[in-house]
Enzyme design. Structure first.
Site, PDB file in Angstrom:
ATOM      1  N   LYS A  83       0.818  -1.212   0.000  1.00 53.72           N
ATOM      2  CA  LYS A  83       0.000   0.000   0.000  1.00 53.72           C
ATOM      3  C   LYS A  83       0.853   1.263   0.000  1.00 53.72           C
ATOM      4  O   LYS A  83       0.517   2.240  -0.667  1.00 53.72           O
ATOM      5  CB  LYS A  83      -0.954  -0.019   1.193  1.00 53.72           C
ATOM      6  CG  LYS A  83      -2.019  -1.110   1.075  1.00 53.72           C
ATOM      7  CD  LYS A  83      -2.953  -1.123   2.267  1.00 53.72           C
ATOM      8  CE  LYS A  83      -4.007  -2.219   2.109  1.00 53.72           C
ATOM      9  NZ  LYS A  83      -4.916  -2.289   3.283  1.00 53.72           N
ATOM     10  N   GLY A 171      12.390   4.404   3.391  1.00 56.33           N
ATOM     11  CA  GLY A 171      11.219   4.659   4.215  1.00 56.33           C
ATOM     12  C   GLY A 171      10.831   3.456   5.048  1.00 56.33           C
ATOM     13  O   GLY A 171       9.961   3.553   5.914  1.00 56.33           O
ATOM     14  N   SER A 194      14.866   7.680   6.878  1.00 53.43           N
ATOM     15  CA  SER A 194      13.926   8.129   7.905  1.00 53.43           C
ATOM     16  C   SER A 194      12.852   7.077   8.137  1.00 53.43           C
ATOM     17  O   SER A 194      12.247   6.603   7.182  1.00 53.43           O
ATOM     18  CB  SER A 194      13.267   9.449   7.491  1.00 53.43           C
ATOM     19  OG  SER A 194      12.278   9.827   8.437  1.00 53.43           O
ATOM     20  N   PRO A 195      12.591   6.724   9.399  1.00 55.19           N
ATOM     21  CA  PRO A 195      11.509   5.788   9.682  1.00 55.19           C
ATOM     22  C   PRO A 195      10.146   6.463   9.683  1.00 55.19           C
ATOM     23  O   PRO A 195       9.124   5.809   9.817  1.00 55.19           O
ATOM     24  CB  PRO A 195      11.864   5.267  11.080  1.00 55.19           C
ATOM     25  CG  PRO A 195      12.559   6.422  11.715  1.00 55.19           C
ATOM     26  CD  PRO A 195      13.343   7.083  10.615  1.00 55.19           C
ATOM     27  N   MET A 197       8.173   9.421   7.374  1.00 52.75           N
ATOM     28  CA  MET A 197       8.225  10.307   6.222  1.00 52.75           C
ATOM     29  C   MET A 197       7.161  11.404   6.246  1.00 52.75           C
ATOM     30  O   MET A 197       7.158  12.269   5.374  1.00 52.75           O
ATOM     31  CB  MET A 197       8.074   9.493   4.929  1.00 52.75           C
ATOM     32  CG  MET A 197       9.293   8.665   4.577  1.00 52.75           C
ATOM     33  SD  MET A 197      10.693   9.723   4.124  1.00 52.75           S
ATOM     34  CE  MET A 197      11.962   8.468   3.870  1.00 52.75           C
ATOM     35  N   HIS A 230      -3.455   1.608  15.346  1.00 50.34           N
ATOM     36  CA  HIS A 230      -3.039   1.376  13.968  1.00 50.34           C
ATOM     37  C   HIS A 230      -3.867   0.230  13.392  1.00 50.34           C
ATOM     38  O   HIS A 230      -4.549  -0.483  14.126  1.00 50.34           O
ATOM     39  CB  HIS A 230      -1.558   1.000  13.886  1.00 50.34           C
ATOM     40  CG  HIS A 230      -0.617   2.130  14.137  1.00 50.34           C
ATOM     41  ND1 HIS A 230      -0.363   2.629  15.398  1.00 50.34           N
ATOM     42  CD2 HIS A 230       0.142   2.871  13.287  1.00 50.34           C
ATOM     43  CE1 HIS A 230       0.511   3.617  15.314  1.00 50.34           C
ATOM     44  NE2 HIS A 230       0.833   3.782  14.043  1.00 50.34           N
ATOM     45  N   LYS A 234      -0.482  -4.146  11.946  1.00 49.26           N
ATOM     46  CA  LYS A 234       0.690  -3.655  12.678  1.00 49.26           C
ATOM     47  C   LYS A 234       0.674  -4.266  14.076  1.00 49.26           C
ATOM     48  O   LYS A 234      -0.129  -3.887  14.929  1.00 49.26           O
ATOM     49  CB  LYS A 234       0.702  -2.131  12.768  1.00 49.26           C
ATOM     50  CG  LYS A 234       1.931  -1.589  13.501  1.00 49.26           C
ATOM     51  CD  LYS A 234       2.000  -0.075  13.439  1.00 49.26           C
ATOM     52  CE  LYS A 234       3.161   0.476  14.247  1.00 49.26           C
ATOM     53  NZ  LYS A 234       4.477  -0.080  13.816  1.00 49.26           N
ATOM     54  N   GLY A 239       6.773   3.112  16.634  1.00 50.02           N
ATOM     55  CA  GLY A 239       8.085   3.707  16.858  1.00 50.02           C
ATOM     56  C   GLY A 239       7.982   5.189  17.144  1.00 50.02           C
ATOM     57  O   GLY A 239       8.780   5.756  17.900  1.00 50.02           O
ATOM     58  N   THR A 240       6.992   5.832  16.542  1.00 50.32           N
ATOM     59  CA  THR A 240       6.759   7.247  16.801  1.00 50.32           C
ATOM     60  C   THR A 240       6.382   7.454  18.260  1.00 50.32           C
ATOM     61  O   THR A 240       6.893   8.366  18.923  1.00 50.32           O
ATOM     62  CB  THR A 240       5.637   7.778  15.895  1.00 50.32           C
ATOM     63  OG1 THR A 240       5.967   7.515  14.531  1.00 50.32           O
ATOM     64  CG2 THR A 240       5.433   9.264  16.091  1.00 50.32           C
TER      65      THR A 240
END
EC number: 1.17.1.8
Length: 347
Positions: A83, A171, A194-195, A197, A230, A234, A239-240
């Protein structure tokens, strides 16, 4: 206040069902920092703080059309059957970037053809990847690879890109991040790694790191509740969210990462969290609630994303940014999304 989860019976959030996530207002380049989860390795440069943010996928459709023309840039999107890969192809096509009709995927995808934006893309499995990539790079010397594959492939893919010498935007999350940076540094190729974007989310994370560094211990004694929602696919914690929690820890809050409340049940996501049903299969909602020891003061931080366009648009901006650095033959070779933001590439 109860600290064992936002759904606990004594939690204040049960008094506000369905709006827990609702907006109230409708570089260090190289190894990650030690001691806490540093989302970008931002370093010491600081920016103002942002408290709340919500983004809808469809809202960026017009913005993506405003991107400068691709100017001869070609991209190869690895993971095009996923996706995110498809979303990036759509955003890049709108930006006037040439899409190379070749992609890398798993062994089971070898030989498959994926159609996106009227373009038929052939997927190649793990065999002969170096030969295929070298051929594509020779034909398209302005090529930039975009990687949205799987965590277990991050390091092998980076080694391939580095060996061939092709610049790339990574990404994909996961993998051995220190090894990832070391591989790229040794190869001296250009890359944006970057994890996350989503530029606006990155700005929020940067602001949190700023606050943590400038005001350590400011929230000492406060309790923290964290909920993130999420899509069901997932399985791990965001991680954020971990990066934001690390900032709160520096601000004096005691909190263990395993306390994060993961919402993966679609019924709860709709009824309690307020995720639109059409985005159950693709969303990222985060809420952080701080309460003072005497429960007389509380703070809320949140960022909600529906869909994937925010990440796809950020990825295209990273491609355009990297292409510019390559043309300028910049001394710095490895960048992150903070660098993209500082360049003024906000659409």
């Amino acid at each position: 206040m109860a600290t064992n989860g936002l759904m606990a019976s004594s939690s204040v959030f049960l008094h506000r069902p369905r709006i827990a996530f609702a907006s109230r207002t409708n570089q260090t380049v190289g190894k990650y920092g030690k001691g806490r989860v540093s989302f970008m390795g931002i370093g010491t440069r600081r920016l103002p703080v942002v408290l709340s943010m919500t983004a809808m996928a469809d809202s960026g459709e017009e913005a993506v059309k405003s991107v400068l023309p691709g100017n001869g840039i070609s991209i190869m999107v690895n993971g095009c059957s996923g996706k995110m890969g498809k979303a990036v192809i759509k955003a890049a096509d709108s930006a006037g970037v040439n899409i190379v009709p070749i992609s890398f995927g798993s062994a089971g995808e070898d030989g498959q053809r994926v159609e996106v934006c009227g373009k038929e893309i052939t997927v190649h499995g793990p065999t002969e990847r170096e030969k295929v990539l070298s051929s594509v790079f020779e034909k398209h010397p302005e090529l930039i690879v975009v990687d949205y594959t799987i965590p277990s492939a991050v390091n092998d893919n980076a080694e391939l890109y580095s060996k061939v010498g092709v610049p790339f935007v990574m990404g994909t999350t996961g993998g051995d991040r220190n090894k990832l940076y070391e591989t790229v540094e040794e190869a001296k190729i250009y890359a944006v790694i970057s994890p996350q974007m989503g530029k606006q989310v990155v700005a929020f994370l940067a602001a949190m790191e700023i606050m943590a560094e400038q005001f350590p211990g400011a929230f000492s004694g406060y309790s923290l509740d964290v909920m993130e929602s999420h899509q069901a696919s997932k399985l791990d914690a965001s991680g954020t969210a971990k990066a934001v929690i690390s900032c709160f820890q520096e601000l004096g809050v005691s909190y263990d990462m395993d306390q994060i409340q993961l919402i993966r049940d679609p019924k709860q996501q709709v009824e309690m969290v307020g995720v639109p049903e059409e985005h159950i299969s693709g969303h990222a909602f985060h809420l952080y609630h701080l309460t003072s020891p005497d429960e007389t003061v509380s703070f809320e931080f949140q960022h909600n994303v529906c869909g994937r366009s925010i990440y796809a648009e950020g990825t295209v901006d990273a491609v355009l940014f990297l292409a510019k650095k390559i043309r300028l033959k910049a001394d710095q070779r490895i960048y992150n999304m903070i660098d993209v933001l500082r360049e003024g590439n906000m659409r």
